[in-house]
Enzyme design. Structure first.
Site, PDB file in Angstrom:
ATOM      1  N   MET A  14       0.734  -1.222   0.082  1.00 57.04           N
ATOM      2  CA  MET A  14      -0.041   0.034  -0.151  1.00 57.04           C
ATOM      3  C   MET A  14       0.884   1.272   0.049  1.00 57.04           C
ATOM      4  O   MET A  14       0.348   2.381  -0.569  1.00 57.04           O
ATOM      5  CB  MET A  14      -1.085   0.012   1.126  1.00 57.04           C
ATOM      6  N   HIS A  15       1.998   1.238   0.291  1.00 50.12           N
ATOM      7  CA  HIS A  15       3.081   2.181   0.238  1.00 50.12           C
ATOM      8  C   HIS A  15       3.305   2.674  -0.990  1.00 50.12           C
ATOM      9  O   HIS A  15       3.250   3.826  -1.471  1.00 50.12           O
ATOM     10  CB  HIS A  15       4.362   2.149   1.232  1.00 50.12           C
ATOM     11  N   LYS A  16       3.457   1.651  -1.998  1.00 51.47           N
ATOM     12  CA  LYS A  16       3.631   2.014  -3.468  1.00 51.47           C
ATOM     13  C   LYS A  16       2.324   2.753  -3.683  1.00 51.47           C
ATOM     14  O   LYS A  16       2.615   3.644  -4.642  1.00 51.47           O
ATOM     15  CB  LYS A  16       3.863   0.642  -4.083  1.00 51.47           C
ATOM     16  N   ASP A  68       8.316  -2.779 -10.021  1.00 56.65           N
ATOM     17  CA  ASP A  68       9.269  -3.342  -9.633  1.00 56.65           C
ATOM     18  C   ASP A  68      10.245  -2.275  -9.328  1.00 56.65           C
ATOM     19  O   ASP A  68      10.504  -1.623 -10.006  1.00 56.65           O
ATOM     20  CB  ASP A  68       9.725  -4.609 -10.316  1.00 56.65           C
ATOM     21  N   PHE A 143       8.527   2.416   4.054  1.00 54.16           N
ATOM     22  CA  PHE A 143       8.627   1.012   4.064  1.00 54.16           C
ATOM     23  C   PHE A 143      10.097   0.613   3.638  1.00 54.16           C
ATOM     24  O   PHE A 143      10.877   1.344   3.423  1.00 54.16           O
ATOM     25  CB  PHE A 143       7.588   0.453   3.234  1.00 54.16           C
ATOM     26  N   HIS A 171      12.943   7.160  -6.784  1.00 51.83           N
ATOM     27  CA  HIS A 171      13.196   6.428  -7.800  1.00 51.83           C
ATOM     28  C   HIS A 171      11.698   6.392  -8.636  1.00 51.83           C
ATOM     29  O   HIS A 171      11.212   6.446  -9.508  1.00 51.83           O
ATOM     30  CB  HIS A 171      13.640   5.211  -7.572  1.00 51.83           C
ATOM     31  N   ARG A 172      10.702   5.889  -7.423  1.00 44.52           N
ATOM     32  CA  ARG A 172       9.168   5.502  -7.900  1.00 44.52           C
ATOM     33  C   ARG A 172       8.710   6.862  -8.482  1.00 44.52           C
ATOM     34  O   ARG A 172       7.723   6.913  -9.577  1.00 44.52           O
ATOM     35  CB  ARG A 172       8.603   5.038  -6.832  1.00 44.52           C
TER      36      ARG A 172
HETATM   37  P1  ITT Z   1       4.896  -5.754  -4.803  1.00 45.21           P
HETATM   38  O1  ITT Z   1       5.667  -6.752  -5.507  1.00 45.21           O
HETATM   39  O2  ITT Z   1       3.622  -6.753  -4.362  1.00 45.21           O
HETATM   40  O3  ITT Z   1       4.439  -4.733  -5.584  1.00 45.21           O
HETATM   41  P2  ITT Z   1       6.779  -5.597  -2.714  1.00 45.21           P
HETATM   42  O4  ITT Z   1       6.960  -4.523  -1.424  1.00 45.21           O
HETATM   43  O5  ITT Z   1       7.233  -6.890  -2.789  1.00 45.21           O
HETATM   44  O6  ITT Z   1       5.375  -5.158  -3.669  1.00 45.21           O
HETATM   45  P3  ITT Z   1       8.980  -5.081  -4.851  1.00 45.21           P
HETATM   46  O7  ITT Z   1       8.899  -6.634  -5.295  1.00 45.21           O
HETATM   47  O8  ITT Z   1       9.026  -3.881  -5.830  1.00 45.21           O
HETATM   48  O9  ITT Z   1       7.834  -4.483  -3.890  1.00 45.21           O
HETATM   49  O10 ITT Z   1      10.106  -5.316  -3.937  1.00 45.21           O
HETATM   50  C1  ITT Z   1      11.289  -4.340  -3.672  1.00 45.21           C
HETATM   51  C2  ITT Z   1      11.593  -4.426  -2.368  1.00 45.21           C
HETATM   52  O11 ITT Z   1      12.937  -3.419  -2.374  1.00 45.21           O
HETATM   53  C3  ITT Z   1      10.765  -3.982  -1.140  1.00 45.21           C
HETATM   54  O12 ITT Z   1      10.313  -5.172  -0.573  1.00 45.21           O
HETATM   55  C4  ITT Z   1      11.450  -3.144  -0.478  1.00 45.21           C
HETATM   56  O13 ITT Z   1      12.173  -3.872   0.499  1.00 45.21           O
HETATM   57  C5  ITT Z   1      12.673  -2.455  -1.410  1.00 45.21           C
HETATM   58  N1  ITT Z   1      12.153  -1.216  -1.821  1.00 45.21           N
HETATM   59  C6  ITT Z   1      11.750  -0.892  -3.116  1.00 45.21           C
HETATM   60  N2  ITT Z   1      11.224   0.495  -3.113  1.00 45.21           N
HETATM   61  C7  ITT Z   1      11.518   0.792  -1.925  1.00 45.21           C
HETATM   62  C8  ITT Z   1      11.463   2.192  -1.279  1.00 45.21           C
HETATM   63  O14 ITT Z   1      10.872   3.059  -1.918  1.00 45.21           O
HETATM   64  N3  ITT Z   1      11.758   2.125  -0.109  1.00 45.21           N
HETATM   65  C9  ITT Z   1      12.241   1.472   0.711  1.00 45.21           C
HETATM   66  N4  ITT Z   1      12.544   0.075   0.067  1.00 45.21           N
HETATM   67  C10 ITT Z   1      11.991  -0.151  -1.040  1.00 45.21           C
END
Ligand code: ITT
Length: 189
Positions: A14-16, A68, A143, A171-172
């Site tokens: 949900m943070h994304k 991702d 997160f 980045h996002r």
């Molecule tokens: P979904 O795949 O369900 O979208 P996820 O949390 O598993 O959710 P990812 O596969 O993209 O997401 O995993 C990327 C990991 O990298 C995530 O679990 C974080 O630990 C880290 N990460 C990615 N972006 C981040 C951010 O903005 N801040 C902190 N950690 C991040």
């Protein structure tokens, strides 16, 4: 009330959703999470996002994004990179700090790939945020690796920032802004 168009996002995070929503709002879109098959994929960020978005679109039939992302640490030759989700769940922040113990070069970057699947195919948008790994976790917002990542140009970690401030650097947010520009140029989807 202004009615907004909707883009769906297939994610368990949900943070994304909140981070991308806050950017897409600026170009008139709302972002809503959607149930799609949970794919336990790891590897090349572009391939994972593209494949997962293709599957999500084939199930939902609606314009859908998958994001991702990964953390790439220079002194660890890019680790954990595409395996960031697994590494976060296993050794976590403490494990990364142990691996970085005594290492002076703290440079790292986050990379994000957003795949948008729509009626004419899949389009990718990317963003990169350079920064460094701090010595001790700081902050409680956000997160994942947010408490140990400090973006270039700030003295705060991502976990010490509200979403709006993280979005100045992240980045996002860069990938999401590229998606906004594409939506504007292509008159929506
Ligand atoms: P979904 O795949 O369900 O979208 P996820 O949390 O598993 O959710 P990812 O596969 O993209 O997401 O995993 C990327 C990991 O990298 C995530 O679990 C974080 O630990 C880290 N990460 C990615 N972006 C981040 C951010 O903005 N801040 C902190 N950690 C991040």
């Amino acid at each position: 009330m202004v009615s907004r168009r909707v883009i769906y996002i297939a994610t368990s995070n949900m943070h994304k959703v909140e981070e991308i929503r806050s950017i897409l709002r600026e170009c008139g879109y709302n972002v809503e999470p959607i149930d799609a098959p949970k794919l336990e994929l790891q590897g090349d960020l572009q391939k994972v996002a593209l494949y997962a978005a293709t599957v999500a679109y084939s199930v939902t039939g609606k314009p859908v994004i998958v994001e991702d992302a990964g953390l790439f640490i220079k002194a660890l030759n890019g680790f954990p990179g595409p395996y960031s989700a697994y590494v976060y769940k296993t050794i976590g922040i403490d494990g990364i700090l142990k691996l970085m113990h005594g290492i002076k070069d703290r440079r790292a970057y986050f990379y994000s790939v957003i795949a948008l699947a729509h009626s004419s195919g899949v389009t990718l948008f990317e963003g990169k945020c350079n920064g460094s790994i701090v010595n001790e976790p700081r902050g409680s917002k956000g997160f994942g690796f947010d408490p140990i990542f400090m973006p270039e140009g700030s003295t705060k970690t991502f976990a010490e920032m509200e979403i709006e401030e993280k979005n100045i650097y992240s980045h996002r947010a860069q990938a999401a802004r590229a998606l906004c520009r594409w939506l504007e140029e292509n008159c929506g989807i």
